[in-house]
Write a protein that holds these residues in place. Structure first.
Motif, PDB file in Angstrom:
ATOM      1  N   SER A 199      31.245  39.005  38.250  1.00 10.06           N
ATOM      2  CA  SER A 199      32.412  39.762  37.806  1.00 10.06           C
ATOM      3  C   SER A 199      32.541  39.677  36.285  1.00 10.06           C
ATOM      4  CB  SER A 199      33.677  39.209  38.469  1.00 10.06           C
ATOM      5  OG  SER A 199      33.872  37.855  38.116  1.00 10.06           O
ATOM      6  N   ALA A 200      33.387  40.495  35.722  1.00  9.86           N
ATOM      7  CA  ALA A 200      33.555  40.513  34.268  1.00  9.86           C
ATOM      8  C   ALA A 200      34.108  39.188  33.750  1.00  9.86           C
ATOM      9  CB  ALA A 200      34.477  41.659  33.864  1.00  9.86           C
ATOM     10  N   THR A 201      34.917  38.539  34.565  1.00  4.31           N
ATOM     11  CA  THR A 201      35.403  37.192  34.251  1.00  4.31           C
ATOM     12  C   THR A 201      34.829  36.248  35.297  1.00  4.31           C
ATOM     13  OG1 THR A 201      37.424  37.676  35.520  1.00  4.31           O
ATOM     14  CG2 THR A 201      37.516  37.957  33.134  1.00  4.31           C
ATOM     15  N   PRO A 202      33.610  35.794  35.091  1.00  2.33           N
ATOM     16  CA  PRO A 202      32.883  35.076  36.135  1.00  2.33           C
ATOM     17  C   PRO A 202      33.457  33.704  36.451  1.00  2.33           C
ATOM     18  CG  PRO A 202      31.685  34.969  34.083  1.00  2.33           C
ATOM     19  CD  PRO A 202      32.818  35.919  33.861  1.00  2.33           C
ATOM     20  N   ALA A 203      33.280  33.302  37.702  1.00  2.00           N
ATOM     21  CA  ALA A 203      33.612  31.950  38.097  1.00  2.00           C
ATOM     22  C   ALA A 203      32.552  30.991  37.569  1.00  2.00           C
ATOM     23  CB  ALA A 203      33.683  31.855  39.614  1.00  2.00           C
TER      24      ALA A 203
END
Length: 433
Positions: A199-203
């Motif tokens: 995702s754009a804000t990765p985990a």
């Protein structure tokens, strides 16, 4: 349904191949008494001898498989050889052009049936797409930049909220992991990136390094092990969270035999897998950077032995391990004496310094934990796994032994990973224990 999705293991395909192959073989056998005597009997004899020769060379001389194979394996091989010999005789004996054409096609069908039967047993290619190469795997390229990935503690199931742009499935990429410290020149590697990482804000996700068998390569985990499906299924049930899975080339060697994941005369494979691979993951994917507990090592057969070797020899790199149908020590077909002579110039002490069951008698592995899985029908590797588990427990190492269905095949190897993903994620601290 896409033909590439045809099931070659549990669907009707193996039975269909067997029936069509049997018909083709019967057609090759059919003929007058003279043909039966002059062609069929010699062909069957050649096939029988050929099957015995393949058995002797692969098992007694080269030890190609690392373990005895079922007798029907060589019986099928002998029938395939007989089919080819019969085809030559059939072409010569057939007066019509269409009969000669059939005589050329028939042995191909027989060989395909033989291959399908062997594949159904081992489970190496579960679908037609896997057997034919399927879709091309893209190169990793610049998937992440330092600003994109988290460098802190791992995201947990309790605190991770999937963003709206998180994909439904992960992706597999092809890459090369250089031997910067070790000097190892390895072949292509593969990386599975889970949905939560894409995702754009990765985990911030953990790392699992998986080692393949020998003979074989890292892509075997993708085909026979169906790694993308296994990991995507787990991720779908856990908010997209799953480990990054790294599949390195673990047989790269400067000698005539595999590296055995050791530092030896044939290359510094132990250093490559315990130093170069983690460094590459940290630098390229910005993962596994917070704590050593972010990391685990696993593998099947040869790779299971490697995972045990690396976990005992490099516990700071891999405090968690998954030994799936591995051996009780690194081995080569020529035997232990040849291994010590070739890899360590005859120095048995140098081998013992990296041999897992010797290492655990000289060092304490506090904080290390592992799972050892053995196939219920694996009469060769199961006793070795049981021996390793007993020795590890005696040395006060936190291990658990599991028996899974199957022999020394993908039925057992896939289960060894799939059944322990929750345990791995608990060890990482991502899901509650």
């Amino acid at each position: 349904m896409n033909p590439l999705d045809w099931d070659l293991i549990d669907g009707p395909a193996p039975a269909l191949f067997a029936v069509v192959g049997g018909i083709a073989l019967l057609w090759l056998v059919a003929g007058r008494r003279r043909f039966l005597v002059r062609a069929v009997l010699p062909a069957l004899a050649i096939g029988a001898v050929g099957g015995l020769v393949v058995w002797f060379v692969t098992e007694k001389v080269l030890n190609s498989w690392g373990a005895p194979q079922p007798a029907w394996f060589y019986l099928l091989g002998g029938l395939g050889i007989a089919g080819v010999v019969l085809a030559v005789a059939k072409v010569r004996a057939s007066p019509r052009w269409w009969q000669r054409c059939l005589a050329v096609v028939a042995p191909i069908v027989v060989l395909a049936a033989v291959a399908a039967g062997v594949n159904a047993y081992y489970g190496s290619y579960p679908t037609l797409g896997a057997a034919t190469g399927g879709s091309a795997v893209p190169d990793l390229g610049a998937v992440r930049t330092p600003a994109d990935a988290e460098a802190g503690p791992l995201s947990t199931l309790a605190d991770w909220t999937p963003p709206a742009d998180m994909p439904a499935t992960g992706k597999v990429y092809r890459t090369t992991i250089p031997g910067t410290v070790s000097g190892v020149k390895a072949g292509p590697a593969y990386v599975y990136l889970p949905p939560a990482y894409l995702s754009a804000t990765p985990a911030s996700v953990p790392v699992l390094v998986l080692i393949h068998g020998d003979p074989g390569g890292p892509e075997d985990w993708i085909t026979g092990g169906q790694l993308p499906t296994v990991m995507d299924s787990y991720a779908a049930a856990h908010k997209g969270l799953a480990p990054i899975v790294v599949l390195p080339d673990a047989t790269a060697s400067t000698g005539p035999t595999p590296s055995l994941c050791l530092d030896s005369n044939y290359g510094r494979a132990g250093t490559y897998l315990s130093t170069d691979v983690p460094n590459w993951v940290k630098d390229t994917l910005k993962a596994g950077t917070d704590a050593k507990t972010d990391w685990a090592i696993g593998g099947f057969s040869y790779g299971g032995t490697c995972s045990l070797t690396l976990a005992t020899g490099h516990p700071d790199a891999y405090p968690t391990f998954l030994d799936i149908s591995g051996e009780d020590k690194p081995t080569i077909g020529a035997g232990q004496d040849a291994l010590i002579a070739g890899y360590f110039s005859g120095d048995a002490t140098a081998f013992a310094a990296q041999n897992p069951l010797d290492v655990i008698t000289t060092r304490t592995l506090a904080g290390t934990a592992g799972v050892i899985t053995v196939g219920a029908d694996d009469t060769f590797y199961r006793p070795q796994g049981e021996k390793v588990a007993a020795a590890m427990k005696q040395a006060k190492v936190d291990v658990r032994l599991q028996t899974v269905p199957g022999g020394h095949t993908w039925e057992a190897w896939k289960a060894g990973l799939q059944d322990n993903l929750d345990w791995l994620m608990q060890r990482y601290g991502v899901v509650p224990g």
